[in-house]
Motif scaffolding. Structure first.
Motif, PDB file in Angstrom:
ATOM      1  N   LEU A   9      40.028  49.855  62.375  1.00 28.79           N
ATOM      2  CA  LEU A   9      41.042  49.134  61.608  1.00 28.79           C
ATOM      3  C   LEU A   9      41.315  49.858  60.288  1.00 28.79           C
ATOM      4  N   THR A  10      42.597  50.050  60.002  1.00 28.43           N
ATOM      5  CA  THR A  10      43.016  50.761  58.796  1.00 28.43           C
ATOM      6  C   THR A  10      44.208  50.036  58.179  1.00 28.43           C
ATOM      7  N   LYS A  11      44.189  49.892  56.857  1.00 30.24           N
ATOM      8  CA  LYS A  11      45.346  49.377  56.138  1.00 30.24           C
ATOM      9  C   LYS A  11      45.537  50.208  54.883  1.00 30.24           C
ATOM     10  N   ILE A  12      46.719  50.814  54.773  1.00 27.11           N
ATOM     11  CA  ILE A  12      47.035  51.666  53.631  1.00 27.11           C
ATOM     12  C   ILE A  12      48.144  51.013  52.817  1.00 27.11           C
ATOM     13  N   TYR A  13      47.898  50.855  51.533  1.00 32.35           N
ATOM     14  CA  TYR A  13      48.921  50.397  50.591  1.00 32.35           C
ATOM     15  C   TYR A  13      49.310  51.588  49.719  1.00 32.35           C
ATOM     16  N   GLY A  14      50.549  52.024  49.825  1.00 36.51           N
ATOM     17  CA  GLY A  14      50.948  53.221  49.099  1.00 36.51           C
ATOM     18  C   GLY A  14      50.221  54.415  49.678  1.00 36.51           C
ATOM     19  N   ASN A  44      46.041  38.001  61.612  1.00 43.33           N
ATOM     20  CA  ASN A  44      47.459  38.334  61.775  1.00 43.33           C
ATOM     21  C   ASN A  44      48.299  37.962  60.544  1.00 43.33           C
ATOM     22  N   LEU A  45      47.664  37.922  59.380  1.00 44.40           N
ATOM     23  CA  LEU A  45      48.392  37.666  58.141  1.00 44.40           C
ATOM     24  C   LEU A  45      48.823  38.961  57.478  1.00 44.40           C
ATOM     25  N   VAL A  46      48.191  40.059  57.860  1.00 41.29           N
ATOM     26  CA  VAL A  46      48.535  41.403  57.379  1.00 41.29           C
ATOM     27  C   VAL A  46      48.587  42.316  58.593  1.00 41.29           C
ATOM     28  N   THR A  47      49.602  43.162  58.651  1.00 41.20           N
ATOM     29  CA  THR A  47      49.750  44.086  59.781  1.00 41.20           C
ATOM     30  C   THR A  47      48.949  45.356  59.525  1.00 41.20           C
ATOM     31  N   GLY A 107      37.616  45.602  50.509  1.00 38.78           N
ATOM     32  CA  GLY A 107      38.512  45.455  51.655  1.00 38.78           C
ATOM     33  C   GLY A 107      38.172  44.283  52.546  1.00 38.78           C
ATOM     34  N   LYS A 108      37.277  43.391  52.097  1.00 36.60           N
ATOM     35  CA  LYS A 108      36.850  42.275  52.938  1.00 36.60           C
ATOM     36  C   LYS A 108      38.004  41.320  53.247  1.00 36.60           C
ATOM     37  N   THR A 109      38.696  40.865  52.202  1.00 35.32           N
ATOM     38  CA  THR A 109      39.769  39.902  52.418  1.00 35.32           C
ATOM     39  C   THR A 109      40.913  40.527  53.210  1.00 35.32           C
ATOM     40  N   THR A 110      41.221  41.782  52.942  1.00 33.66           N
ATOM     41  CA  THR A 110      42.265  42.458  53.718  1.00 33.66           C
ATOM     42  C   THR A 110      41.881  42.516  55.188  1.00 33.66           C
ATOM     43  N   THR A 111      40.612  42.798  55.470  1.00 32.29           N
ATOM     44  CA  THR A 111      40.144  42.827  56.862  1.00 32.29           C
ATOM     45  C   THR A 111      40.305  41.465  57.520  1.00 32.29           C
ATOM     46  N   LEU A 112      39.894  40.411  56.817  1.00 35.78           N
ATOM     47  CA  LEU A 112      40.012  39.071  57.378  1.00 35.78           C
ATOM     48  C   LEU A 112      41.476  38.696  57.611  1.00 35.78           C
ATOM     49  N   ARG A 113      42.329  39.107  56.722  1.00 40.43           N
ATOM     50  CA  ARG A 113      43.756  38.806  56.888  1.00 40.43           C
ATOM     51  C   ARG A 113      44.354  39.562  58.071  1.00 40.43           C
ATOM     52  N   MET A 114      43.905  40.772  58.299  1.00 38.90           N
ATOM     53  CA  MET A 114      44.373  41.493  59.485  1.00 38.90           C
ATOM     54  C   MET A 114      43.844  40.836  60.745  1.00 38.90           C
TER      55      MET A 114
END
Length: 311
Positions: free
Chosen positions: A19-24, A61-64, A51-58
């Motif tokens: 799992l990866t999420k990049i902002y900018g 399905n709250l964050v793509t 990155g805990k909350t971002t992981t939970l949101r992904m």
């Protein structure tokens, strides 16, 4: 459930895969993979910005995600049929209309989710909030709001529970209640994933831990194994009226010696029997000799040292 419906056909296993999420240009979550098993409480730990909350949101399905995927029982959250019966989640303290009572807040959710209104009464009793059922939300303390959020998450009798800092605002009695409640859910075969900064409490609560920093996995496994993997960091605490003599003798044995703020020697590199032998040979009187083994907090701090969160 009390409405006669069977539990969802899902194992409840959570699988996070690359799992990866990049902002900018900065990755908030960076190629993260781990598993959370049913029947266990798993602590999700990391420094602020890890990155805990971002992981939970992904996961919810709250964050793509930028890349990778997260599944619950083999399916993405977005593909779950009737997700309220599969997954209960609390990512922040419950929010409700300030003039609405706790029971009415839950009944509104029941109506929207197609659940019997009686579930509102059942879950309020389950989280110990029944006496405040008819109090208005504006009069709830933060701890009561946390309990109301958990009650809302339990309305569908889900097999998976995902909680972000659920003990926030709870007093010691509330934290003890939370520990027993989550352990009882895991004992029923449910999957419980809990993010928390209360490391001493997590050592008592969790069966497993997933530790991340800067969006990457640092360590995963049963709590005892994760702590045991750092056993080499165990130190011997020793107090003596002849501390300097003992320190010199220990250093001749290649031990490392520090002094704490109470004047006790903290000895590394040798075990307690060796310290006792060295003290006897040096005719040094001992007032305390004890092995200090690492706890989850110490292991966490050592594993995440220098790995500050990105976001």
């Amino acid at each position: 459930m009390t409405d006669g419906r069977s539990s969802p056909d899902t194992t409840g296993e959570i699988v996070v895969s690359r799992l990866t999420k990049i902002y900018g240009s900065a990755p908030a979550v960076d190629d993260l993979s781990f598993r959370v098993e049913p029947g266990r409480v798993t602590g999700f730990l990391g420094p602020n910005g890890a990155g805990k909350t971002t992981t939970l949101r992904m996961l919810l399905n709250l964050v793509t995600p930028t890349a990778g995927q997260a599944t619950i029982g083999g399916r993405r959250y977005a593909n779950l049929t009737d997700p309220v019966r599969h997954v209960g989640a609390v990512l922040e303290a419950s929010s409700a209309h300030k003039g609405r009572t706790g029971i009415n807040h839950l009944r509104v959710i029941c109506t929207a989710a197609g659940l019997p209104r009686s579930r509102a009464d059942e879950v309020l009793a389950q989280v110990g909030l029944a006496p405040a059922a008819r109090r208005k939300f504006k009069g709830y303390s933060l701890g009561m709001k946390q309990r109301l959020g958990i009650a809302a998450a339990m309305l569908g009798d889900p097999r998976v529970l995902i909680l972000d800092e659920p003990a926030n605002g709870l007093d010691p009695e509330g934290i003890r209640w939370m520990r027993g409640f989550l352990k009882s859910l895991a004992a029923e075969g449910r999957t419980v994933l809990v993010s928390s900064h209360l490391l001493s409490e997590m050592q008592l609560l969790a069966d497993d831990v997933v530790i991340i920093a800067a969006g990457r996995l640092i360590r995963q496994g049963p709590v005892d194994q994760v702590i045991g993997s750092m056993a080499q960091t165990a130190r011997v605490r020793v107090r003596s009226p002849q501390a300097e003599t003992l320190r010199a003798a220990l250093e001749r044995e290649s031990a490392t010696v520090d002094v704490d703020d109470q004047g006790a020697l903290l000895v590394g590199g040798v075990d307690a029997p060796t310290v006792g032998r060295v003290a006897l040979a040096a005719s040094v009187e001992l007032h305390e000799l004890a092995t200090e083994r690492p706890d989850l907090e110490g292991v966490f701090l050592e594993l995440t040292a220098g790995k500050a969160g990105i976001r």
